[in-house]
Design a protein around this motif. Structure first.
Motif, PDB file in Angstrom:
ATOM      1  N   PHE A 192       0.432  -1.706  -0.024  1.00 37.12           N
ATOM      2  CA  PHE A 192      -0.273  -0.310   0.032  1.00 37.12           C
ATOM      3  C   PHE A 192       0.729   1.576   0.162  1.00 37.12           C
ATOM      4  N   SER A 193       1.877   0.842   1.006  1.00 32.86           N
ATOM      5  CA  SER A 193       2.398   2.398   1.332  1.00 32.86           C
ATOM      6  C   SER A 193       3.531   2.691  -0.267  1.00 32.86           C
ATOM      7  N   THR A 222       2.787   1.839  -3.767  1.00 35.80           N
ATOM      8  CA  THR A 222       1.806   1.964  -4.270  1.00 35.80           C
ATOM      9  C   THR A 222       1.412   3.907  -4.433  1.00 35.80           C
ATOM     10  N   ASN A 223       1.042   4.251  -3.366  1.00 33.73           N
ATOM     11  CA  ASN A 223       0.227   5.300  -2.745  1.00 33.73           C
ATOM     12  C   ASN A 223       1.730   6.486  -1.960  1.00 33.73           C
ATOM     13  N   ARG A 224       1.101   7.779  -2.508  1.00 37.56           N
ATOM     14  CA  ARG A 224       1.888   8.931  -1.984  1.00 37.56           C
ATOM     15  C   ARG A 224       2.031   8.882  -0.604  1.00 37.56           C
ATOM     16  N   ILE A 225       3.410   8.606  -0.340  1.00 34.25           N
ATOM     17  CA  ILE A 225       4.265   8.951   1.231  1.00 34.25           C
ATOM     18  C   ILE A 225       4.757  10.429   0.913  1.00 34.25           C
ATOM     19  N   LEU A 234      -2.223  12.682   2.421  1.00 35.35           N
ATOM     20  CA  LEU A 234      -2.824  11.722   1.631  1.00 35.35           C
ATOM     21  C   LEU A 234      -3.126  10.769   1.746  1.00 35.35           C
ATOM     22  N   TYR A 235      -1.910  10.450   2.664  1.00 36.92           N
ATOM     23  CA  TYR A 235      -1.794   8.721   2.434  1.00 36.92           C
ATOM     24  C   TYR A 235      -2.448   8.512   3.719  1.00 36.92           C
ATOM     25  N   GLU A 265      -6.561   8.000   2.752  1.00 40.43           N
ATOM     26  CA  GLU A 265      -6.110   7.051   1.783  1.00 40.43           C
ATOM     27  C   GLU A 265      -5.874   5.524   2.653  1.00 40.43           C
ATOM     28  N   LEU A 266      -5.209   5.657   3.238  1.00 36.14           N
ATOM     29  CA  LEU A 266      -5.251   4.556   4.510  1.00 36.14           C
ATOM     30  C   LEU A 266      -6.564   4.343   4.559  1.00 36.14           C
ATOM     31  N   GLU A 299      -8.981   2.250   3.239  1.00 39.05           N
ATOM     32  CA  GLU A 299      -8.698   0.760   2.782  1.00 39.05           C
ATOM     33  C   GLU A 299      -8.491   0.302   4.618  1.00 39.05           C
TER      34      GLU A 299
END
Length: 131
Positions: free
Chosen positions: A44-45, A47-50, A55-56, A59-60, A63
């Motif tokens: 997850f981390s 593919t996502n904008r940490i 924003l991270y 999105e987390l 999920e």
């Protein structure tokens, strides 16, 4: 120079970095206690904008709210601990780094090379014995 905007941008960057560090802490804990969830969080981390901590976290939350809360808690603890030392450490590190850069620059500008034709001819003119 807008000092307030610079401070705001710095705080946002620091917050995102602390989010990243909190995620790494939680990931390390999960590797020991729940490897499949650790793998999920890692993927997850990745593919996502940490880089954007807020924003991270948003999105987390969509999920896996439990992990989002856990990371937010760790991030808050890190912020409390780090900000106590940060102002003085940042100033000292910048002063140390600036001094090192100035030293290196001074060394570069004061070094000369005998391969420089102007210097080489000056040395060869002065080093010849007079008759």
């Amino acid at each position: 120079m807008d000092i307030k905007q610079i401070a705001k941008d710095t705080a946002k960057t620091l917050s995102s970095y602390l989010t990243y560090q909190a995620m790494r802490t939680v990931l390390g804990q999960l590797h020991e206690t729940n490897p499949p969830l650790a793998l999920w969080l890692h993927q997850f981390s990745a593919t996502n904008r940490i880089q954007n901590g807020e924003l991270y976290i948003e999105e987390l939350f969509r999920e896996n709210p439990d992990l989002a809360l856990r990371i937010m808690t760790i991030r808050e603890l890190l912020a409390e601990e780090v900000t106590e030392y940060l102002p003085e450490m940042v100033k000292m590190e910048i002063q140390r780094a600036n001094m090192e850069h100035r030293r290196q620059h001074l060394e570069r500008i004061t070094q000369f090379s005998l391969s420089d034709p102007a210097i080489e001819s000056e040395f060869s003119d002065n080093s010849e014995p007079e008759n």
